[in-house]
Design a protein around this motif. Structure first.
Motif, short mmCIF file in Angstrom:
data_model
loop_
_atom_site.label_atom_id
_atom_site.label_comp_id
_atom_site.label_asym_id
_atom_site.label_seq_id
_atom_site.Cartn_x
_atom_site.Cartn_y
_atom_site.Cartn_z
N GLN A 40 0.82 -1.20 0.00
CA GLN A 40 0.00 0.00 0.00
C GLN A 40 0.86 1.26 0.00
OE1 GLN A 40 -3.49 0.00 2.75
NE2 GLN A 40 -2.81 -2.07 3.27
N LEU A 41 1.93 1.22 0.79
CA LEU A 41 2.83 2.37 0.86
C LEU A 41 3.52 2.61 -0.47
CD1 LEU A 41 4.15 4.56 2.56
CD2 LEU A 41 5.86 2.89 3.30
N ALA A 42 3.92 1.53 -1.13
CA ALA A 42 4.57 1.67 -2.44
C ALA A 42 3.62 2.32 -3.45
CB ALA A 42 5.02 0.30 -2.94
N LYS A 43 2.34 1.95 -3.39
CA LYS A 43 1.35 2.55 -4.29
C LYS A 43 1.16 4.03 -4.00
CE LYS A 43 -1.34 -1.67 -5.15
NZ LYS A 43 -2.65 -2.34 -4.98
N LEU A 44 1.12 4.37 -2.70
CA LEU A 44 0.97 5.78 -2.31
C LEU A 44 2.15 6.62 -2.81
CD1 LEU A 44 -0.43 5.87 1.35
CD2 LEU A 44 -1.38 7.02 -0.65
N ILE A 45 3.34 6.08 -2.64
CA ILE A 45 4.54 6.80 -3.06
C ILE A 45 4.55 6.97 -4.57
CG2 ILE A 45 7.06 6.66 -3.21
CD1 ILE A 45 7.03 5.25 -0.49
N SER A 46 4.18 5.91 -5.28
CA SER A 46 4.16 5.96 -6.74
C SER A 46 3.13 6.96 -7.26
CB SER A 46 3.86 4.57 -7.31
OG SER A 46 3.80 4.59 -8.71
N LYS A 51 11.20 11.71 5.68
CA LYS A 51 10.70 10.94 6.83
C LYS A 51 9.33 11.46 7.26
CE LYS A 51 11.45 8.09 10.41
NZ LYS A 51 10.29 8.33 11.25
N ASN A 52 9.13 12.76 7.26
CA ASN A 52 7.84 13.33 7.66
C ASN A 52 6.73 12.89 6.71
OD1 ASN A 52 8.93 14.66 9.86
ND2 ASN A 52 9.30 16.56 8.73
N ILE A 53 7.04 12.88 5.41
CA ILE A 53 6.04 12.45 4.43
C ILE A 53 5.72 10.97 4.60
CG2 ILE A 53 5.59 12.13 1.97
CD1 ILE A 53 7.33 14.60 1.45
N LEU A 54 6.76 10.16 4.76
CA LEU A 54 6.55 8.72 4.94
C LEU A 54 5.76 8.43 6.21
CD1 LEU A 54 10.03 7.29 3.83
CD2 LEU A 54 7.86 7.18 2.58
N ASP A 55 6.06 9.17 7.26
CA ASP A 55 5.30 9.01 8.51
C ASP A 55 3.81 9.27 8.26
OD1 ASP A 55 7.53 8.40 9.97
OD2 ASP A 55 7.77 10.39 10.87
N ARG A 56 3.54 10.28 7.47
CA ARG A 56 2.15 10.63 7.16
C ARG A 56 1.48 9.54 6.33
NH1 ARG A 56 3.09 15.31 4.93
NH2 ARG A 56 2.59 14.83 2.76
N TYR A 57 2.20 9.01 5.37
CA TYR A 57 1.65 7.95 4.53
C TYR A 57 1.43 6.66 5.33
CZ TYR A 57 2.56 10.65 0.25
OH TYR A 57 2.55 11.60 -0.74
N VAL A 58 2.40 6.33 6.16
CA VAL A 58 2.27 5.12 6.98
C VAL A 58 1.06 5.20 7.90
CG1 VAL A 58 3.35 3.79 8.84
CG2 VAL A 58 4.72 4.49 6.87
N ALA A 59 0.80 6.41 8.40
CA ALA A 59 -0.37 6.60 9.29
C ALA A 59 -1.69 6.41 8.53
CB ALA A 59 -0.32 8.00 9.90
#
Length: 233
Positions: free
Chosen positions: A169-175, A221-229
Motif C-alpha cells: 500500500q505504501l509503495a502505491k501511495l509513493i508511486s 521521513k515526515n512524508i513517509l510518517d504521514r503515509y504510513v499513518a
C-alpha cells in the motif's frame, strides 16, 4: 543399543519363562522382565523428556539491512489471526533473497533502539551428555534436535515495521504521489536552508550541502510518517 538390549531382555524372558533351561528360571525370568520394563521406560523417557541429553545454546548476532532500497523497513507476514508474525529480513545489502524467521519452536521479541538495527538469534538444541548415552539412544536420531529458537530484533527507532500488505500500500501511495512528494521535499529543503542562511550567512557550500541533505532526509521521513499513518493492516 537400547533397542538391542530391549530385544535381548525379551528373548531371555521368553527362554526363562517358557523354556526352563536352568535352575531358578523364575528368578531369572523376573530379572529379565524388570530389565525389559526398565529398557522400555528409558526409551520413553528419552523420547518424551530427552533423558541422557543436555541443552546446547548458541547465539549469533547479525546487523540488519533494510528490505527496501528506498526506506529503512523491517517487514513481516501475519499468521492466522495476525497474533503470530514471520519477520522478513536481510543481513547484507547484496543478499538477493531475504531470510525469514522460522515457524516452529520459536519466539520473537522486538525492541526499539537508537543504535544500528540488529538481530540476535539464540538456538537451543538437545545433545547427548556423553558417549555412553549417545551409544544407547543415538539410534533414534534425536541428537541436535531443536528445542527452541529465539529471535530478538533490535530495530532503530527511525525504521518502519510494516506488514507485507502495508508495504504494498505504501509503495502505491509513493508511486501515485511521486511528483507531489518531490515538490514538497524541495520546498521544505529550500525553506530550511533559507532559515539557516538567515541565521548564519557565512555558511560554506559544503555546510549548505550537508544541511540540505539533512533537511531532505527529515522531509522525506515526515512524508513517509504521514503515509504510513494512512495505510491499514
Amino acid at each position: 543399543m537400547i533397542i538391542l538390549i530391549l530385544i535381548l531382555f525379551a528373548i531371555f524372558l521368553f527362554v526363562f519363562n517358557v523354556l526352563p533351561v536352568v535352575k531358578n528360571n523364575h528368578f531369572w525370568a523376573v530379572l529379565c522382565l524388570i530389565g525389559f520394563i526398565a529398557s522400555g521406560f528409558f526409551i520413553v523417557l528419552n523420547d518424551v523428556n530427552h533423558f541422557g541429553m543436555s541443552i546446547e545454546k548458541k547465539t549469533k548476532t547479525y546487523t540488519l539491512t533494510s528490505s527496501s532500497k528506498k526506506m529503512n523497513v523491517l517487514l513481516y507476514q501475519g499468521l492466522g489471526n495476525g497474533s503470530e508474525k514471520i519477520y522478513i529480513y536481510k543481513t547484507n545489502a547484496s543478499q538477493k533473497k531475504p531470510l525469514t524467521t522460522k515457524t516452529t519452536k520459536y519466539s520473537t521479541k522486538l525492541t526499539k533502539t537508537n543504535k544500528n538495527s540488529t538481530l540476535k538469534v539464540t538456538t537451543e538444541r538437545y545433545i547427548y551428555k556423553n558417549s555412553l548415552n549417545k551409544l544407547l539412544f543415538g539410534i533414534f536420531g534425536n541428537n541436535n534436535d531443536l528445542k527452541h529458537r529465539y529471535y530478538h530484533f533490535r530495530i532503530n527507532k527511525n525504521w518502519y515495521i510494516l506488514s507485507t500488505s502495508q508495504a504494498k500500500q505504501l509503495a502505491k501511495l509513493i508511486s501515485a504521489n511521486k511528483t507531489t512528494m518531490q515538490q514538497e521535499i524541495s520546498t521544505s529543503v529550500k525553506s530550511y536552508l533559507a532559515r539557516e542562511l538567515a541565521k548564519n550567512p557565512t555558511l560554506s557550500q559544503s555546510q549548505q550541502k550537508l544541511l540540505m541533505q539533512q533537511a531532505e532526509i527529515k522531509a522525506t521521513k515526515n512524508i513517509l510518517d504521514r503515509y504510513v499513518a494512512e495505510i491499514k493492516e
